[in-house]
Write an enzyme that holds these catalytic residues in place. Sequence first.
Site: not given
Length: 300
Positions: A132-134, A232
């Site tokens: 997962l993105d930060k 996104r």
Amino acid sequence: MEYIVDRKDRLDKYLARMLPEYSRTRLVKIVDSGLVLVDGLTQKPSFALQPGMAVVLDDPGPSEVHDLTPADIPLEILFEDEALLVVNKPRGLAAHPAASLKEPSLVNALLARNISLSQTAGSFRPGIVHRLDKETTGLMVVAKTDRAHVNLAKQMETKTAERRYFAVVAGDIEQDKFKVDGPIARDKHNRLLMTIDASGKHAVTYIKRIARLTQGVLVGARLETGRTHQIRVHLRAVGHPILGDKIYAPREYGWGPMQLHAAYLAFDHPYSGERIAVYAEPDSSFFGKDFVHRKDLEDF
């Protein structure tokens, strides 16, 4: 170093498989620098390898230094057994160490638990099956054994595993449900970004409108594929960037915490075959927290 290709693959993906101690970013730079030859010729990172081709590269030198110091970071574990665990990743915590990362990652927190972790993804990504993105919160499955890792990774690839998200997006959405089908590739002008590109990898996201909020629209997102930054990029492409997305949203929508939460994760247990489904509500920084329901992610 010389390798004989054993199956069809992209050049950069093949090198990542052969040299897991090096990051994909570094290997791409090595290819772009002309230091890799395929049957005697330089090629692009995306070059399609065929079985029997010879890949030759100079010794890349020492691998990047990654900090694997255990870090005492509290983790919310929602499922755990001898094969795997499912963690609700908090905001601001990267999935694994990187040369550019100055603070501890999820891997550092897992190492502090003194548990076995798979090594399939390389020494600096123990246990990490997917990322997962930060700034994205939510569920990640972590493999404790190589057997579990290979099985779970295959489920991600073949879509046996399901991942569903809540997001709050800009604008208004008239449709109850719709599909975004747009291939995704790295941006030709900025390698850190992804974009819709006809030459990219097949990518499909299903979107469901859940509620209109003061700040935007609460939606559910279901992944058919799992490309980098997929949700996104797809939501931006249809005119509904995720609020708080400081990379892909226009400046007027980039304020505050990113409104993307991986709320639902389902997969077949790699040992027993039992279907495991885990749900986690978003934290208090999520604008639509009072409007989310698990059932909204289970019927589209």
